[in-house]
Design a protein around this motif. Structure first.
Motif: not given
Length: 1000
Positions: A638-645, A620-626, A649-654
């Motif tokens: 997907a077997d694995v979804v990789v996102t940044s910290y 995941v390379t961008a926030t859901q808003a963008k 934090r910004l899109d925790f609800e998603a």
């Protein structure tokens, strides 16, 4: 030897002896004698003027009714003899006579005596009434030295006289005070105070002390002199007579009260009340006699110490002590001493704050029970003591013996928890659960139950039970029972050791049997989707991870950097996907969520393509808003979804809205702050399995370790407050070394750490060396000047480090930058050379010429920029990476595959997530006080795949803050080793004391 006799010094023996025998020429000079004048004075009531106290005047009516007349006092004042032979006041007062020795030519010996008299009275006077100017009252003359002073005055010829002419003052022998009791016709009782003077030779009482017979004096015309004497008076107004005498013993309050009192008559109907209620106390302080034999005085019984014990509802016991019978201080002291000893013997372990002999005392609960059962029977049988019980007396009984503890475990309705059933029996009595654990929670030493049975809780079994329950974090919720997390493996072992009998839950045994000893975890076949052969230690790590996954137990994979933690985790995910495909289809439909630093996100896709190509890994390379693509679309299939910290934090609800098979926290030191929002988000994510991956599970203090286990093994430890109280502070302060052993035992099943030295001996050697760099003279002068300025500014702020932390660290950063290059703080210092840059370029020139490749790290990108400019000037090719680098992967690939011999990297951007085994030299341009950060930077090249020896150089500017940072870094590294490697104990740093050391 020279003669030292008087004659040798020019004197004859005749002159010496003559000087001794010659009369003082002053003896023939006439002086003015002084006298002590006495007068009985009456106190007049105070006037309406609120600023004036009571006044006094001469008493003249000797026959006045003593019950209505004003109070009387015996006053004395100094007078002097006039030329006529009579004594006059002549403006001599107690306040002025001391200054009139020469003016009035007073007799020196008399003057000295009056000075002593006034000083003695002033030093011992206890009355609060302001003294008169002219008169001193003998009534408040507290010192018994008065009688010696009067005898001395007589020897010196000081006359005692009255203020009225023709009067007399006599000092008689001993005085005595008593009470004459006579039975009058009709049964009335007559009580007459008696005072007798001259009952024995008075100490220093003068010639009258040898009077042949005592003199009786009406008690109405007497008064006390302190508590050591009595005076009497007669014929006031004309030829007054005043007598005074010391007493053989101090006057009791009762005897003092009789002086000045008239005869008292008690009606016959009230004599019984007198003898019952007043006589026992009165006769203890006053000698009562019946000279005419008309009355037979009753005997008063000896003193008895009476305890009134009032039992009230709610297990309350009111104790009141009092004396009855004849007061006898010696007997009372003996009874009290015996009672105290016996109470100490039976009230073993009674709270020291409670004095059972307090005049009035209220006991509640178990203290009341213990006193009632043990003390009351003993006191009732004690000589000189009586116990009066008021109210129904409960039948209290103490349980003693060894408590037998039985513990059962059943599965709880709450996931991952088990309810403990704890039963304590003592001598066949089953102790109720609720009251017992409430008492343990409050730290009580005893427990009283509703059936009036009580027991002590200071038995070692209860101490250990209380300790275990505190660690389990259940005492605050004692009403709901004890609950144990399935992660608390070693804690269950401690409960098991405590119990005389324990019954484990079947699922518990299955879940934790292997965790009690990591070496016993059974092997798991490597999934077919793993491409490559795992090293033995990597296979063991995979087996451990698979075991945790199978039982939904989280853990911390804390292998050294470069040992393949990502590979082991990918193998676990491949195993989970294969095993769930048939057994757990709902799990197989949910991907794993990996949260990593931004710079590492792409690395997961690369590593998966290399080792587990069958897994579908989507970053995941961008926030859901963008992003035009929703998170659910990324996760689908997907077997694995990789996102940044940051994105997590910004899109925790998603992220929370989706179902995940498990959560993997890569470089988990990012969530080490339990108070951060990021940690809270990771804690809130609803997953069955959480794995933390980090080579540095603890960097600064033990609370960081708690933060990790709060995510991967919730319930393993109590709250962070209790963890700090029971583990962090005692361990870091070295208070109890046993706690470190217990902590390591608690975390051992859920933390796997292998060092490169232990599992990868094939790695080439790593040499580390410190290069001390001397600053150029101009640089040194500038640094010392700035250092002194920052010292003066900071030392007042360090005491409140939390409030001033930003200012303090800004100054420390300034000094660290100045240690590198003067232009980093001000371009105006461009003329000041950077010695460290010269040393670096010199070293790089040599290693580049020999064909080696180097990594160069710095905390400060501004300094890396200056290094890059210098390398350009020297013609040395390099690659550059910091947090602002756009095409990070391209830059890394260029260095790995290209020919540039130097890679300039900021410590923050390149301290993790890189494998750069192409380099074999590492330069750290500025030391950092976090040793883990440096270690991670070094291990970018010293990891699996490296074939050349690795040389590490730390460039440290001599005589600067950098040397202090090196010492502090070593200090902090020992805490890591203490918990994860050895048994040494060291405290955390960076404290105010550490900062003082940096500025020293």
């Amino acid at each position: 030897m020279p003669d030292a006799s008087p004659a040798s010094r020019g004197s004859s023996w005749q002159s010496v002896v003559g000087a001794l025998t010659s009369a003082d020429p002053r003896e023939n000079e006439p002086t003015t004698p002084m006298g002590l004048q006495f007068e009985v004075r009456e106190l007049s009531p105070r006037t309406h003027d609120r600023w004036r106290g009571p006044t006094a005047k001469t008493a003249t009516d000797a026959e006045a009714d003593p019950t209505t007349r004003p109070p009387r006092r015996l006053g004395v004042r100094p007078v002097i003899r006039a030329a006529s032979g009579s004594y006059v006041k002549a403006n001599v007062t107690w306040g002025s006579f001391a200054h009139q020795l020469n003016r009035l030519n007073l007799d020196p010996e008399h003057h000295r005596w009056f000075a002593q008299f006034a000083a003695l009275h002033r030093a011992t006077r206890e009355g609060l009434t302001p003294p008169e100017t002219d008169w001193l009252n003998l009534d408040d003359f507290a010192s018994p030295l008065l009688w010696q002073l009067l005898a001395e005055g007589e020897r010196r010829g000081i006359e005692l006289l009255t203020s009225a002419k023709g009067g007399s003052v006599r000092v008689l022998g001993r005085a005595s005070v008593g009470l004459d009791a006579r039975l009058r016709p009709g049964g009335a009782l007559q009580l007459t105070p008696t005072v007798a003077f001259g009952t024995g030779a008075g100490e220093g009482a003068g010639p009258a002390a040898d009077a042949p017979a005592p003199t009786d004096w009406p008690a109405t015309d007497t008064g006390p002199i302190g508590d050591h004497g009595v005076y009497g008076y007669a014929r006031l107004g004309e030829r007054p007579e005043i007598v005074l005498a010391p007493t053989a013993a101090p006057l009791t309050p009762g005897e003092q009260g009789l002086l000045g009192q008239p005869t008292l008559r008690i009606p016959s109907a009230e004599t019984a009340q007198f003898f019952d209620e007043y006589y026992p106390s009165l006769q203890q302080g006053v000698t009562i006699t019946s000279p005419d034999g008309s009355l037979e005085l009753p005997e008063v019984p000896p003193p008895v110490l009476v305890l009134t014990a009032r039992f009230r509802s709610g297990d309350v016991l009111q104790l009141d002590w009092d004396w009855v019978g004849q007061r006898d201080p010696a007997a009372e002291k003996r009874i009290l001493a015996t009672t105290a000893v016996e109470l100490d013997a039976v009230l073993v372990r009674f709270p020291p704050r409670i004095d059972p002999l307090s005049p009035s005392l209220t006991l509640r609960g178990v203290e009341a029970a213990a006193f009632a059962e043990r003390a009351l029977p003993m006191l009732d049988a004690l000589d000189g003591v009586r116990v009066d019980v008021i109210g129904p007396r409960p039948s209290y009984r103490e349980l003693d013996g060894h408590p037998d503890v039985t513990i059962t475990m059943v599965e709880s309705l709450k996931r991952d928890w088990f309810d403990l059933g704890i039963v304590v029996n003592m001598n066949g009595y089953r102790i109720p659960f609720g009251p017992l654990f409430k008492a343990l929670a409050k730290g009580q030493k005893k427990l009283l139950m509703v059936n009036k049975t009580y027991l002590r809780l200071d038995h070692p079994a209860f101490d250990r039970l209380r300790e275990l329950l505190e660690e389990a974090g259940t005492l605050d919720e004692w009403e709901t029972g004890v609950r144990l997390s399935k992660h608390q493996v070693s804690l269950w072992s401690d409960f098991d050791d405590l119990a005389d009998e324990s019954i484990e839950a079947e699922s518990w045994r299955a879940a934790v049997a292997g965790l009690r000893d990591v070496e016993s975890v059974e092997p798991t076949p490597l999934p077919a989707g793993v491409n490559g052969v795992l090293r033995p230690y990597q296979k063991a790590g995979f087996d451990w991870l698979a075991f945790l996954w199978r039982h939904r137990l989280g853990g911390v994979l804390a292998d050294d950097m470069g040992l393949g933690k990502t590979l082991q985790t990918l193998a676990l995910i491949a195993h989970a996907r294969e095993s769930a495909a048939t057994a757990e289809p709902d799990v197989a439909s949910r991907p794993f969520l990996v949260v990593a630093p931004t710079s590492v996100v792409s690395n997961w896709a690369d590593e998966s393509a290399r080792f587990t190509p069958g897994l579908t890994v989507r970053p995941v390379t961008a926030t859901q808003a963008k992003s035009p693509t929703s998170l659910s679309e990324v996760a689908r299939g997907a077997d694995v979804v990789v996102t940044s910290y940051t994105l997590f934090r910004l899109d925790f609800e998603a992220y929370q809205s989706l179902g995940w098979a498990g959560l993997v926290l890569d470089e988990a030191q990012f969530v080490k702050n339990h108070a951060s929002k990021l940690h809270a988000r990771a804690r809130e994510l609803d997953v069955d399995f959480t794995l933390a991956i980090t080579g540095t599970p603890l960097e600064n203090n033990l609370m960081e370790l708690w933060s990790l286990f709060d995510l991967v093994a919730p319930g393993l430890f109590p709250s962070h407050v209790r963890f700090a109280e029971h583990y962090q502070r005692p361990i870091e302060r070295g208070i109890d070394p046993r706690l470190l052993t217990r902590l390591r035992r608690r975390i051992r099943p859920f933390l796997l750490r292998r060092t490169k030295e232990a599992v990868a001996p094939e790695l080439p050697e790593k040499q580390e060396q410190v290069l001390h760099v001397e600053l150029a003279p101009a640089h040194r002068h500038l640094y010392d000047t700035v250092l002194q300025r920052e010292r003066q500014k900071l030392f007042g702020l360090i005491e409140d480090l939390d409030r001033n932390r930003f200012i303090v660290f800004r100054s420390l950063t300034l000094l660290r930058m100045l240690s590198l290059d003067a232009t980093l703080i001000d371009e105006a210092h461009a003329s000041v050379p950077s010695s460290k840059l010269e040393v670096l370029v010199e070293n790089l020139g040599e290693v580049v010429a020999e064909g080696h490749r180097s990594l160069v790290f710095s905390q400060f990108t501004s300094y890396l920029t200056k290094v890059a400019v210098r390398l350009d000037a020297e013609g040395i090719a390099y690659e550059y990476l910091d947090g602002s680098t756009r095409r990070r992967a391209e830059v890394i690939s260029r260095f790995r595959e290209g020919d540039a011999p130097v890679f300039l990297i900021s410590l923050k951007a390149g301290g993790f997530g890189l494998t750069l085994t192409e380099a074999d030299y590492v330069y750290l341009l500025d030391p950092w006080w976090n040793p883990a950060s440096e270690t991670q930077a070094i291990d970018r090249t010293h990891r699996i795949g490296q074939t050349h020896p690795v040389n590490v150089y730390r460039l440290v500017a001599s005589g600067t803050i950098e040397e202090k940072v090196m010492a502090l870094k070593e200090h902090k590294a020992k805490l890591f080793d203490a918990v994860l490697d050895d048994d040494a104990l060291f405290s955390q740093a960076l404290t105010a004391d550490d900062i003082r050391g940096l500025l020293a």
